[in-house]
Scaffold this active site. Structure first.
Site, mmCIF file in Angstrom:
data_model
loop_
_atom_site.group_PDB
_atom_site.id
_atom_site.type_symbol
_atom_site.label_atom_id
_atom_site.label_comp_id
_atom_site.label_asym_id
_atom_site.label_seq_id
_atom_site.Cartn_x
_atom_site.Cartn_y
_atom_site.Cartn_z
ATOM 1 N N GLY A 20 -11.955 -20.811 8.372
ATOM 2 C CA GLY A 20 -12.509 -20.807 6.697
ATOM 3 C C GLY A 20 -11.417 -21.029 5.904
ATOM 4 N N GLY A 21 -11.174 -21.103 4.355
ATOM 5 C CA GLY A 21 -10.289 -21.171 3.926
ATOM 6 C C GLY A 21 -8.697 -20.165 4.197
ATOM 7 N N MET A 22 -9.654 -19.095 4.490
ATOM 8 C CA MET A 22 -8.562 -17.610 5.418
ATOM 9 C C MET A 22 -7.984 -18.091 6.471
ATOM 10 S SD MET A 22 -7.900 -16.429 2.322
ATOM 11 C CE MET A 22 -8.604 -15.128 0.937
ATOM 12 N N GLN A 24 -8.947 -18.618 10.872
ATOM 13 C CA GLN A 24 -9.231 -19.028 12.297
ATOM 14 C C GLN A 24 -9.612 -17.833 12.813
ATOM 15 O OE1 GLN A 24 -8.138 -22.214 14.098
ATOM 16 N NE2 GLN A 24 -8.711 -23.841 13.419
ATOM 17 N N VAL A 25 -10.492 -17.255 13.018
ATOM 18 C CA VAL A 25 -10.719 -15.660 13.700
ATOM 19 C C VAL A 25 -11.539 -16.338 14.824
ATOM 20 C CG1 VAL A 25 -11.970 -13.921 13.518
ATOM 21 C CG2 VAL A 25 -11.732 -15.112 11.782
ATOM 22 N N ASP A 135 -10.230 -11.885 -3.997
ATOM 23 C CA ASP A 135 -10.694 -13.501 -3.659
ATOM 24 C C ASP A 135 -11.845 -12.867 -3.323
ATOM 25 O OD1 ASP A 135 -11.119 -16.061 -3.494
ATOM 26 O OD2 ASP A 135 -10.703 -16.225 -1.675
#
Length: 527
Positions: A20-22, A24-25, A135
């Protein structure tokens, strides 16, 4: 990643769990302790901003000291070359965004209140430790097996706002939930998080964010800055009146009008959950109809646009538009809404040639259905003007932008951010056509108006200041161009960071003026 990657000589990445915007996991193995962990790899840290990286690491380590059952445990945070990463406890469950996708009309009241209490309690613990999230959104809340909510991503948002310019407006946060003071670039504090939490709770109760998200960023900004939310009870009448009142209080425009702290939010939620010892009944979820499914798909596409997931937005919007056309008809307002999102997503994804035809069709159809003065009609025409400008057809873009500027000015007045948005597009088109004396007038008036409305450091104002500098440069007004470039470069670096495209353009302008040999002392850009 196809090859084995080990970060910090310790964390071996195995498979991607999500992105996502934060960042990659990944599922990973901590080879030192022999345990499974989750590793979040953030977007590449800019080499030009080593101090920013140091600040981020310091803030992230502060966030890692938070100890609360509702906050995801951060085991480690570090930098490996250009890669910033966080190592977190591995959680089994889904994020709240996925849970909401499966419950289109919102969660059952009892479940929504239970999760809201947990999230507010955890957020309050962070505030007590001096940490602001900045956020909050459903994707940053994990709901693990057993129903426990876990807050994630403390300390990341501030870094990413300067490192990558992820949000649609270029300012910190996710526009769907952002507080007015974030849009305006003002000081934030714990009450900012309370506003963000209010937006999340609105969606938990009724399945919809507080303001419509399907008409683009400027319409969303207008909602947060000017309009009162209708409240979740408007969409779902079974929502308790006290829950509706709490959400609307949390969404107050002025921070001082919101609940004082998370303890107050928790107290009011618990009072709703157990009035006189009784539990709030859960409302039944009706089976979703095709119309409801396409509405959710369209809303998801709009959310993807605001989160910068443009390829995903194109896919979802196209599916929603085609489905709505079959069920409702090709010129039904809802079908046109989905097609408008599709045009925006194509434009934002850099597929302007494809976006142009879709946007024109929507603008023409909305004109027939709603009339030229309708706000949605005007937004569609301005989107078309932006697309035409982007694909090198400024001559066609200009009269459309001028028409929208004139109509919005007549309807909304000049002191309106949407009016100035159209004026900004008009100015850029004039500049592209080398009609720089006219562009100068438009750019000066728009930069001044945006400065009054949004502040001189707001990204929208910065963009118009760039136009003003480029026009002065083109007209040979080197003292003013140099003054604008100097101030603009400094403000872009401070607000957006060195990696943002607008910062790069400001630096290019500064270099271009310097290449002509002009290095006089700067004067205020607005003279």
């Amino acid at each position: 990643m196809s090859d084995v990657v080990v970060l910090g000589g310790r964390y071996e990445l195995e498979q991607m769990l999500g992105k996502g915007g934060m960042g990659q996991v990944y599922l990973a193995t901590d080879n030192r302790l022999g345990r499974k962990v989750a590793v979040k790899v953030l977007p590449q840290a800019p080499a030009e901003d080593p101090e920013g990286v140091v600040r981020f690491l310091r803030e992230a380590r502060l966030a890692a000291t938070l100890q609360h059952p509702g906050i995801t445990v951060v085991h480690d945070v570090d930098q490996d070359g250009t890669v910033l990463y966080l190592v977190m406890e591995l959680l089994n469950g889904d994020d709240l965004a996925k849970l909401l996708e499966r419950n289109a009309g919102g969660l059952a009241t009892a479940q929504a209140i239970d999760l809201a209490i947990q999230i507010a309690d955890a957020l309050g613990a962070a505030h007590s430790a001096g940490v602001i999230h900045r956020d909050l959104k459903p994707a940053n809340v994990m709901v693990i097996d057993g129903g426990r909510a876990k807050l994630c991503d403390f300390g990341i948002a501030k870094h990413l706002s300067s490192a990558t310019g992820l949000t649609g407006s270029g300012v910190l946060g996710t526009p769907v939930y952002m507080a007015p003071e974030q849009f305006l670039g003002r000081q934030i504090d714990a009450r900012t998080d309370i506003y963000l939490l209010g937006g999340m709770l609105h969606e938990l109760f009724c399945g919809q964010p507080p303001f419509p998200i399907d008409e683009g960023i400027e319409a969303l900004v207008q909602g947060h800055l000017k309009y009162e939310p209708k409240g979740p009870r408007h969409h779902t009448p079974s929502v308790p009146a006290e829950a509706d009142r709490l959400v609307r209080d949390m969404l107050a425009k002025e921070p001082g009008d919101r609940p004082a702290d998370c303890k107050e939010v928790v107290r009011r939620l618990k009072a709703i959950a157990q009035p006189s010892g009784a539990q709030v009944p859960a409302q039944a979820q009706a089976p979703a109809s095709p119309v409801d499914e396409y509405e959710q798909l369209s809303r998801r596409a709009a959310r993807y646009c605001h989160e910068g997931r443009f390829a995903d937005a194109v896919t979802a919007a196209d599916q929603a538009a085609q489905g709505r056309a079959r069920v409702l008809g090709p010129e039904h307002p809802d079908t046109l809404s989905s097609r408008n999102i599709l045009a925006s997503a194509l434009y934002l994804a850099g597929r302007g040639a494809e976006a142009e035809g879709v946007a024109r069709t929507v603008a023409q159809a909305r004109t027939r259905l709603f009339g030229q003065d309708n706000a949605k009609t005007l937004r569609s025409w301005l989107l078309l003007a932006k697309i035409l400008y982007t694909i090198g057809r400024a001559g066609e873009a200009l009269p459309i932008a001028q028409g929208v500027s004139r109509d919005r000015g007549r309807i909304f007045g000049p002191e309106n951010t949407e009016t100035q948005e159209a004026r900004n597009t008009e100015g850029w088109a004039l500049h592209a056509l080398n009609r720089n004396p006219e562009a100068m007038t438009v750019a000066y008036e728009t930069a001044t108006a945006r400065g009054r409305l949004l502040g001189n450091e707001h990204p929208d104002t910065l963009e118009t200041r760039l136009l003003l500098g480029q026009v002065n440069h083109a007209l040979g007004q080197l003292p003013k161009a140099q003054a604008i470039a100097t101030a603009l470069q400094a403000d872009c670096l401070k607000v957006l960071g060195p990696a943002h495209p607008l910062t790069a353009k400001a630096q290019t302008l500064y270099a271009a003026v310097g290449a002509l040999g002009y290095h006089a002392p700067p004067v205020p850009y607005y003279r």
